[in-house]
Design a protein around this motif. Structure first.
Motif, PDB file in Angstrom:
ATOM      1  N   PRO A 200     -51.586  39.392 -27.153  1.00  0.00           N
ATOM      2  CA  PRO A 200     -50.175  39.718 -27.084  1.00  0.00           C
ATOM      3  C   PRO A 200     -49.368  39.002 -28.158  1.00  0.00           C
ATOM      4  CG  PRO A 200     -51.058  39.106 -24.916  1.00  0.00           C
ATOM      5  CD  PRO A 200     -52.100  38.772 -25.933  1.00  0.00           C
ATOM      6  N   VAL A 201     -48.362  39.697 -28.677  1.00  0.00           N
ATOM      7  CA  VAL A 201     -47.464  39.106 -29.660  1.00  0.00           C
ATOM      8  C   VAL A 201     -46.328  38.412 -28.922  1.00  0.00           C
ATOM      9  CG1 VAL A 201     -45.914  39.585 -31.581  1.00  0.00           C
ATOM     10  CG2 VAL A 201     -48.041  40.894 -31.335  1.00  0.00           C
ATOM     11  N   GLU A 202     -46.076  37.156 -29.254  1.00  0.00           N
ATOM     12  CA  GLU A 202     -45.020  36.411 -28.589  1.00  0.00           C
ATOM     13  C   GLU A 202     -43.653  36.987 -28.969  1.00  0.00           C
ATOM     14  OE1 GLU A 202     -44.940  33.971 -26.285  1.00  0.00           O
ATOM     15  OE2 GLU A 202     -47.079  34.465 -26.114  1.00  0.00           O
ATOM     16  N   PRO A 203     -42.798  37.234 -27.985  1.00  0.00           N
ATOM     17  CA  PRO A 203     -41.470  37.772 -28.300  1.00  0.00           C
ATOM     18  C   PRO A 203     -40.608  36.718 -28.966  1.00  0.00           C
ATOM     19  CG  PRO A 203     -41.640  37.220 -25.981  1.00  0.00           C
ATOM     20  CD  PRO A 203     -43.014  37.054 -26.551  1.00  0.00           C
ATOM     21  N   ASP A 204     -39.636  37.160 -29.749  1.00  0.00           N
ATOM     22  CA  ASP A 204     -38.738  36.213 -30.394  1.00  0.00           C
ATOM     23  C   ASP A 204     -37.707  35.700 -29.377  1.00  0.00           C
ATOM     24  OD1 ASP A 204     -36.807  38.235 -30.113  1.00  0.00           O
ATOM     25  OD2 ASP A 204     -37.161  38.981 -32.146  1.00  0.00           O
ATOM     26  N   ALA A 205     -36.916  34.738 -29.812  1.00  0.00           N
ATOM     27  CA  ALA A 205     -35.965  34.092 -28.910  1.00  0.00           C
ATOM     28  C   ALA A 205     -34.925  35.082 -28.392  1.00  0.00           C
ATOM     29  CB  ALA A 205     -35.275  32.925 -29.619  1.00  0.00           C
ATOM     30  N   ALA A 206     -34.477  36.000 -29.260  1.00  0.00           N
ATOM     31  CA  ALA A 206     -33.477  36.979 -28.841  1.00  0.00           C
ATOM     32  C   ALA A 206     -34.015  37.873 -27.737  1.00  0.00           C
ATOM     33  CB  ALA A 206     -33.030  37.821 -30.042  1.00  0.00           C
ATOM     34  N   ALA A 207     -35.264  38.276 -27.859  1.00  0.00           N
ATOM     35  CA  ALA A 207     -35.875  39.124 -26.836  1.00  0.00           C
ATOM     36  C   ALA A 207     -36.001  38.374 -25.517  1.00  0.00           C
ATOM     37  CB  ALA A 207     -37.241  39.617 -27.303  1.00  0.00           C
ATOM     38  N   ARG A 208     -36.366  37.101 -25.584  1.00  0.00           N
ATOM     39  CA  ARG A 208     -36.491  36.320 -24.355  1.00  0.00           C
ATOM     40  C   ARG A 208     -35.136  36.148 -23.666  1.00  0.00           C
ATOM     41  NH1 ARG A 208     -40.058  33.245 -27.642  1.00  0.00           N
ATOM     42  NH2 ARG A 208     -38.457  31.633 -27.937  1.00  0.00           N
ATOM     43  N   ARG A 209     -34.098  35.891 -24.460  1.00  0.00           N
ATOM     44  CA  ARG A 209     -32.752  35.771 -23.871  1.00  0.00           C
ATOM     45  C   ARG A 209     -32.326  37.100 -23.258  1.00  0.00           C
ATOM     46  NH1 ARG A 209     -31.714  32.882 -28.699  1.00  0.00           N
ATOM     47  NH2 ARG A 209     -30.724  34.745 -29.577  1.00  0.00           N
ATOM     48  N   ALA A 210     -32.611  38.192 -23.947  1.00  0.00           N
ATOM     49  CA  ALA A 210     -32.223  39.510 -23.446  1.00  0.00           C
ATOM     50  C   ALA A 210     -32.948  39.835 -22.145  1.00  0.00           C
ATOM     51  CB  ALA A 210     -32.511  40.577 -24.497  1.00  0.00           C
ATOM     52  N   ARG A 211     -34.209  39.383 -22.053  1.00  0.00           N
ATOM     53  CA  ARG A 211     -34.951  39.652 -20.816  1.00  0.00           C
ATOM     54  C   ARG A 211     -34.260  39.012 -19.614  1.00  0.00           C
ATOM     55  NH1 ARG A 211     -41.412  38.556 -19.562  1.00  0.00           N
ATOM     56  NH2 ARG A 211     -41.365  39.457 -17.447  1.00  0.00           N
ATOM     57  N   TRP A 212     -33.839  37.748 -19.778  1.00  0.00           N
ATOM     58  CA  TRP A 212     -33.160  37.091 -18.668  1.00  0.00           C
ATOM     59  C   TRP A 212     -31.796  37.709 -18.403  1.00  0.00           C
ATOM     60  CZ3 TRP A 212     -35.856  34.653 -15.359  1.00  0.00           C
ATOM     61  CH2 TRP A 212     -37.024  33.986 -15.743  1.00  0.00           C
ATOM     62  N   ALA A 213     -31.132  38.201 -19.447  1.00  0.00           N
ATOM     63  CA  ALA A 213     -29.836  38.848 -19.248  1.00  0.00           C
ATOM     64  C   ALA A 213     -29.986  40.145 -18.464  1.00  0.00           C
ATOM     65  CB  ALA A 213     -29.182  39.120 -20.607  1.00  0.00           C
ATOM     66  N   VAL A 214     -30.967  40.957 -18.847  1.00  0.00           N
ATOM     67  CA  VAL A 214     -31.185  42.214 -18.120  1.00  0.00           C
ATOM     68  C   VAL A 214     -31.613  41.922 -16.688  1.00  0.00           C
ATOM     69  CG1 VAL A 214     -32.515  44.351 -18.055  1.00  0.00           C
ATOM     70  CG2 VAL A 214     -31.736  43.453 -20.235  1.00  0.00           C
ATOM     71  N   THR A 215     -32.418  40.890 -16.505  1.00  0.00           N
ATOM     72  CA  THR A 215     -32.803  40.480 -15.153  1.00  0.00           C
ATOM     73  C   THR A 215     -31.565  40.200 -14.306  1.00  0.00           C
ATOM     74  OG1 THR A 215     -34.932  39.569 -15.854  1.00  0.00           O
ATOM     75  CG2 THR A 215     -33.991  38.698 -13.811  1.00  0.00           C
ATOM     76  N   ALA A 216     -30.560  39.561 -14.905  1.00  0.00           N
ATOM     77  CA  ALA A 216     -29.329  39.256 -14.177  1.00  0.00           C
ATOM     78  C   ALA A 216     -28.662  40.530 -13.680  1.00  0.00           C
ATOM     79  CB  ALA A 216     -28.370  38.471 -15.069  1.00  0.00           C
ATOM     80  N   TYR A 217     -28.643  41.575 -14.519  1.00  0.00           N
ATOM     81  CA  TYR A 217     -28.009  42.834 -14.103  1.00  0.00           C
ATOM     82  C   TYR A 217     -28.825  43.548 -13.028  1.00  0.00           C
ATOM     83  CZ  TYR A 217     -24.607  42.278 -17.811  1.00  0.00           C
ATOM     84  OH  TYR A 217     -23.576  41.802 -18.596  1.00  0.00           O
TER      85      TYR A 217
END
Length: 395
Positions: free
Chosen positions: A7-24
């Motif tokens: 697996p390719v490690e996601p960048d920092a922006a993708a990781r932040r976005a994942r937690w943001a979408v999780t919040a919604y």
């Protein structure tokens, strides 16, 4: 097929976005469960009969379905990152209206708006989840849907706590609404930048609803029939058909929800290892055979085990349906997800009613056999979730 690449490690922006979408996703599940948990109190306070409650529930559904027909186009045109935050705030604010309603008219009007906000955030957050999944280059959709279930659990818990403390629905909804507004606003900056609008000719490329999307929506409908049947009929089956006590009967939907939520958290790892098509096929077989055998055994313990297996089976199917729909055509992912959401929502509404009609004529065992058969049909049609791009399948 098993995973063969690192697996390719996601960048920092993708990781932040994942937690943001999780919040919604959490906000969406929390808001819906908070309202449903206080229905008995609102029914009593407003002096509603069962037909009034039915009308209120229909208002939520109608608002959601109508909004889904519009918000898919809005998401494609303006980007899910622009649609989702205001939808999250509107879900929170409109969720206060049932507690402030003075009668059936204001209750229904407020719930129409609440339903529209909920339908809007449903499409936008799934569309943005697809974008984050593309950046991750591995499946993560199942975890998003698991956090929606987690939000529902927290929302139901807040309703139970508020009732225990004697808080009115108005105070309860104001407190939870403020928390959801804050979470929606805090999560907004971490979303991925808005997608560039597709060229006009790209948007005009496909008119109407593609057949593949309709088919995915039908599979979502089949799964939602099963989910709705567990919510409305599992406890009735245990109590009326099998003679279980009220406490044992209440476990029916509880074990279904628990196994579905748990295996959604495990689903991303399973789809990475085996791929979406084999996973959906096996899940459909588990759901259909587990529930079907339990109905044939006609015993309370067997029924409870069957409901648990049904939750295991359904857990990973719907996230793969949404992932396949969102990845099919990036230029119109919002519209495609809106259509799949609409058809799936129809299963939650129509399925329990149809099962009830069957139960009147042939018994509830026959009625509950319908979701088992539909799950087996999903297993047969599992090829529909085959990835169309490399980002929607295994990493």
């Amino acid at each position: 097929m098993p995973e063969t690449t690192t697996p390719v490690e996601p960048d920092a922006a993708a990781r932040r976005a994942r937690w943001a979408v999780t919040a919604y996703f959490v906000v969406s599940g929390f808001a819906l469960a908070s309202w449903t948990a206080r229905i008995p109190t609102i029914k009593r306070d407003l002096g509603l009969d069962d037909s009034g409650v039915t009308l209120a529930l229909f208002a939520v559904a109608l608002g959601s379905v109508l909004a889904m027909q519009v918000c898919g186009h809005l998401t494609d045109r303006f980007g899910s990152a622009r649609v989702m935050p205001p939808a999250g705030v509107l879900v929170a604010l409109s969720g206060v209206t049932p507690g402030l309603a003075g009668g059936i008219v204001t209750l229904v009007a407020g719930l129409l708006v609440f339903g529209a906000a909920h339908g809007t955030i449903d499409v936008a957050m799934n569309s943005h989840a697809v974008r984050v999944e593309q950046r991750y280059r591995r499946p993560i959709m199942s975890t998003f849907h698991a956090t929606f279930s987690l939000g529902g659990l927290l929302g139901a818990g807040s309703g139970a706590l508020a009732a225990q403390l004697g808080l009115s629905p108005a105070v309860h909804f104001l407190l939870t609404g403020a928390a959801m507004v804050a979470l929606s606003l805090v999560a907004r900056p971490a979303l991925l930048p808005p997608e560039p609008a597709p060229p006009a000719e790209a948007g005009a490329r496909v008119r109407g609803i593609p057949a593949a999307i309709v088919f995915l929506g039908v599979l979502g409908f089949f799964c939602s029939v099963g989910e709705g049947s567990m919510a409305d009929w599992s406890s009735v089956y245990l109590h009326d058909e099998l003679g279980s006590g009220p406490a044992f009967a209440a476990l029916g939907y509880a074990v279904f929800s628990a196994t579905m939520g748990l295996f959604r958290f495990l689903g991303d790892g399973l789809v990475r290892r085996f791929g979406p098509v084999p996973l959906v096929r096996v899940c459909g077989l588990i759901a259909g055979t587990g529930l079907g055998v339990a109905l044939l055994l006609h015993h309370p313990v067997a029924a409870l085990a069957g409901f648990a297996l049904f939750g295991v089976g359904l857990s990973c199917i719907v996230p793969q349906i949404f992932s396949a729909a969102g990845h099919r055509d990036p230029a119109r992912s919002g519209r495609d997800l809106a259509q799949v959401s609409t058809l799936s929502y129809g299963g939650l509404l129509a399925g329990p009613v149809f099962i009830g009609l069957l139960a009147q004529g042939f018994g509830l065992s026959v009625g509950l056999a319908v979701p088992a058969v539909l799950a087996l049909l999903v297993a047969v049609a599992a090829n529909a979730v085959r990835p169309r791009t490399s980002t929607s399948g295994r990493a």
